[in-house]
Design an enzyme around this catalytic site. Structure first.
Site, PDB file in Angstrom:
ATOM      1  N   ASP A 175      55.175  37.794  38.026  1.00  0.00           N
ATOM      2  CA  ASP A 175      54.593  38.112  37.146  1.00  0.00           C
ATOM      3  C   ASP A 175      53.239  37.324  36.850  1.00  0.00           C
ATOM      4  O   ASP A 175      53.178  36.459  37.461  1.00  0.00           O
ATOM      5  CB  ASP A 175      55.412  37.824  35.677  1.00  0.00           C
ATOM      6  CG  ASP A 175      56.646  38.895  35.920  1.00  0.00           C
ATOM      7  OD1 ASP A 175      56.696  39.916  36.383  1.00  0.00           O
ATOM      8  OD2 ASP A 175      57.757  38.362  35.302  1.00  0.00           O
ATOM      9  N   ASP A 223      42.856  39.223  57.052  1.00  0.00           N
ATOM     10  CA  ASP A 223      43.628  39.567  56.013  1.00  0.00           C
ATOM     11  C   ASP A 223      43.293  41.115  55.548  1.00  0.00           C
ATOM     12  O   ASP A 223      42.805  41.760  56.448  1.00  0.00           O
ATOM     13  CB  ASP A 223      43.573  38.544  54.996  1.00  0.00           C
ATOM     14  CG  ASP A 223      44.951  38.677  54.090  1.00  0.00           C
ATOM     15  OD1 ASP A 223      45.000  39.593  53.288  1.00  0.00           O
ATOM     16  OD2 ASP A 223      45.475  37.564  54.144  1.00  0.00           O
ATOM     17  N   ASP A 251      34.803  35.358  39.969  1.00  0.00           N
ATOM     18  CA  ASP A 251      35.095  33.937  40.577  1.00  0.00           C
ATOM     19  C   ASP A 251      35.046  33.839  42.030  1.00  0.00           C
ATOM     20  O   ASP A 251      35.189  32.699  42.603  1.00  0.00           O
ATOM     21  CB  ASP A 251      36.703  33.686  40.098  1.00  0.00           C
ATOM     22  CG  ASP A 251      36.775  32.508  39.216  1.00  0.00           C
ATOM     23  OD1 ASP A 251      35.556  31.803  38.926  1.00  0.00           O
ATOM     24  OD2 ASP A 251      37.928  32.213  38.778  1.00  0.00           O
ATOM     25  N   THR A 309      32.755  48.255  54.960  1.00  0.00           N
ATOM     26  CA  THR A 309      33.411  48.051  53.765  1.00  0.00           C
ATOM     27  C   THR A 309      34.441  47.361  53.666  1.00  0.00           C
ATOM     28  O   THR A 309      35.712  47.728  53.767  1.00  0.00           O
ATOM     29  CB  THR A 309      33.687  49.722  53.194  1.00  0.00           C
ATOM     30  OG1 THR A 309      32.680  50.417  53.306  1.00  0.00           O
ATOM     31  CG2 THR A 309      33.862  49.597  51.728  1.00  0.00           C
ATOM     32  N   HIS A 352      45.852  41.229  47.981  1.00  0.00           N
ATOM     33  CA  HIS A 352      46.533  39.801  48.971  1.00  0.00           C
ATOM     34  C   HIS A 352      45.349  39.131  49.671  1.00  0.00           C
ATOM     35  O   HIS A 352      45.206  38.033  49.247  1.00  0.00           O
ATOM     36  CB  HIS A 352      47.111  40.500  49.980  1.00  0.00           C
ATOM     37  CG  HIS A 352      47.958  39.374  50.969  1.00  0.00           C
ATOM     38  ND1 HIS A 352      47.353  38.968  52.023  1.00  0.00           N
ATOM     39  CD2 HIS A 352      49.033  38.562  50.480  1.00  0.00           C
ATOM     40  CE1 HIS A 352      48.085  37.799  52.735  1.00  0.00           C
ATOM     41  NE2 HIS A 352      49.294  37.765  51.696  1.00  0.00           N
ATOM     42  N   VAL A 376      35.212  29.910  42.826  1.00  0.00           N
ATOM     43  CA  VAL A 376      34.205  29.097  42.235  1.00  0.00           C
ATOM     44  C   VAL A 376      34.544  28.401  41.248  1.00  0.00           C
ATOM     45  O   VAL A 376      35.309  28.670  40.076  1.00  0.00           O
ATOM     46  CB  VAL A 376      32.952  29.746  41.476  1.00  0.00           C
ATOM     47  CG1 VAL A 376      31.802  28.820  40.685  1.00  0.00           C
ATOM     48  CG2 VAL A 376      32.330  30.654  42.783  1.00  0.00           C
ATOM     49  N   ASN A 420      58.248  34.182  55.568  1.00  0.00           N
ATOM     50  CA  ASN A 420      59.048  34.382  54.330  1.00  0.00           C
ATOM     51  C   ASN A 420      60.523  34.942  54.397  1.00  0.00           C
ATOM     52  O   ASN A 420      61.069  35.559  53.619  1.00  0.00           O
ATOM     53  CB  ASN A 420      58.189  35.257  53.282  1.00  0.00           C
ATOM     54  CG  ASN A 420      57.080  34.909  52.947  1.00  0.00           C
ATOM     55  OD1 ASN A 420      56.835  33.720  52.722  1.00  0.00           O
ATOM     56  ND2 ASN A 420      56.299  35.686  52.333  1.00  0.00           N
ATOM     57  N   SER A 461      52.167  33.075  52.317  1.00  0.00           N
ATOM     58  CA  SER A 461      50.848  33.404  52.271  1.00  0.00           C
ATOM     59  C   SER A 461      49.841  32.539  51.389  1.00  0.00           C
ATOM     60  O   SER A 461      48.754  32.344  51.534  1.00  0.00           O
ATOM     61  CB  SER A 461      50.884  34.997  51.887  1.00  0.00           C
ATOM     62  OG  SER A 461      50.982  35.822  52.857  1.00  0.00           O
TER      63      SER A 461
END
Length: 457
Positions: free
Chosen positions: A132, A178, A187, A225, A234, A245, A331, A403
């Site tokens: 969340d 990624d 940011d 792109t 992700h 920043v 994981n 990750s």
């Protein structure tokens, strides 16, 4: 007379009947076992009907066609990156389409002496678990130190590095291999690479093979792109942990308040393939070689598939150019010493494999570990960072996963490089691993037995 390419010559050979005439025992094909032929991992996902095939140097074109025909194969693509060529490999790798079972096709190549390796085109997924829904509110614990305010002794100690003026440098570059990243995020915008060598004009100005790669390249979509909307959450999240920043009164702060992030997108909605991962790794390597960038590390928060010699070789090409390959341990909550997780379990010396810890210092329940195969732990549970919103709005949110631990370490590598500009990959790796803080939950679970300490160097 027109020049016929190798790709066209091989296709022509296949279409003109080599396939039906071949006999595996004929003298033109040598049958000597190769220990580098890789069988698919039964627990791994790979692209159906695709094989990556590497020939030894000097094999004649007609013989290549006959070998490919052993599996009734056809060529989908020849991978020959600029980084391969710079490393002296002008042969490349063939991505084949095979009509039947991948295991059967690889078995057909198994005894052919002219083959260096044959392997599946594995599918990789990012190593993340959703949660969340910053610094002053106490939510950005992964950046805290034991003497910062707010404080958390199990954070990366980045805030303590900031307190003595170590906030990064835009002259230091990192590659995020990624998904794409939202380069317009409030940011991130100040720290996203804009390519000065290839402005958007429809021309490949720097000759690297990628036209108008303004912020990087999308190897999944084969275009420039690098951000395709909210599905690139992700890549946006890990980018924020490395270099959101800081000190701007907005959202979150990355380990580096100032850094330059290059996007090498290879993960799409269905994951990413070995072939595209190789292209992404080599793209970053070539950028450093071509433009002499202070490009110190790539972040690799993904995994899956079995051992791939072709991907390991790409990581080694990065190693020769002093680029660290920081990788998520996985994981699955398992011991990577006994059941390797790739790419973090490759033995290249430029790899740093990262486990996840919680804000109470425990090994995250989902995190893979390994006394000989994982290097250190870093914050990975409940990590707030940048996210893309609908209609290019800037959002933030909390994710869990190795990750999320990995970009803390990638950020640490960039921060170290900002104050040690002549450091090699080995120097940076040693500085990170030698400065860890011993942590009970990591004792016997990773090589160092400790957690990331950004203020320790």
């Amino acid at each position: 007379m027109k020049k016929i390419t190798l790709h066209a010559l091989l296709l022509l050979a296949l279409m003109t009947g080599c396939k039906k005439d071949i006999n595996p025992n004929q003298s033109t094909i040598s049958t000597e076992s190769s220990d580098k032929v890789v069988a698919p991992n039964a627990n791994s996902n790979y692209v159906a009907n695709e094989v990556l095939l590497k020939f030894k140097s000097g094999v004649a074109n007609d013989l290549k066609a006959k070998i490919i025909a052993l599996a009734n194969g056809s060529i989908r693509e020849r991978l020959l990156t600029k980084a391969m060529q710079h490393a002296g490999d002008n042969e490349g790798i063939y991505l084949l389409r095979v009509p039947g079972n991948v295991q059967d096709a690889i078995t057909n190549f198994k005894s052919v002496k002219e083959v260096v390796y044959a392997e599946p085109n594995y599918i990789y997924q990012h190593n993340v678990l959703s949660n969340d829904t910053y610094f002053t509110t106490g939510k950005l614990w992964g950046m805290y130190g034991d003497a910062s305010s707010p404080a958390n002794q199990y954070g990366s100690q980045a805030a303590e590095a900031w307190a003595v003026g170590h906030t990064g440098s835009s002259s230091v570059f990192v590659g995020v291999i990624d998904e794409g990243a939202m380069y317009a995020h409030e940011d991130l915008a100040g720290n996203v690479w804009t390519n000065p060598f290839d402005p958007v004009d429809g021309i490949d100005n720097d000759g690297n093979g990628y036209k108008d790669d303004i912020h990087g390249w999308d190897f999944n979509g084969n275009n420039n792109t690098t951000f395709d909307g909210t599905q690139d959450d992700h890549g946006t999240h890990v980018s924020g942990t490395i270099g959101a920043v800081g000190g701007n009164g907005k959202g979150v702060a990355g380990v580096n308040w100032s850094v330059t992030i290059i996007s090498a997108k290879f993960l799409g909605n269905s994951g990413g393939t070995t072939a595209n991962a190789i292209k992404a790794v080599d793209y970053i390597t070539d950028l450093k070689t071509r433009h002499s960038l202070q490009l110190v590390a790539t972040n690799n928060s993904w995994g899956g598939g079995g051992f791939s010699q072709s991907l390991k070789n790409a990581i080694e090409r990065a190693n020769t150019q002093n680029i660290l390959f920081v990788a998520a341990a996985g994981n699955d909550g398992k011991n990577n010493d006994n059941s390797p997780h790739y790419p973090s379990s490759y033995t290249n010396t430029n790899i740093i494999a990262v486990a996840s810890i919680t804000k109470t210092g425990a090994l995250s329940s989902f995190s893979d570990y390994g006394a000989t195969s994982v290097d250190l732990g870093a914050p990975g549970s409940g990590i707030f960072s940048t996210l893309p919103g609908i209609n290019n709005t800037s959002k933030y949110g909390s994710y869990d996963g190795t990750s999320m631990a990995t970009p803390h370490v990638t950020g640490a590598a960039a921060l170290y490089a900002s104050t040690h500009p002549t450091a090699t990959a080995a120097d940076i790796k040693a500085a990170i691993l030698n400065s860890v803080i011993a942590t009970a939950s990591l004792n016997g679970k990773c090589i160092t037995g400790g957690r990331l300490n950004v203020s320790g160097f």
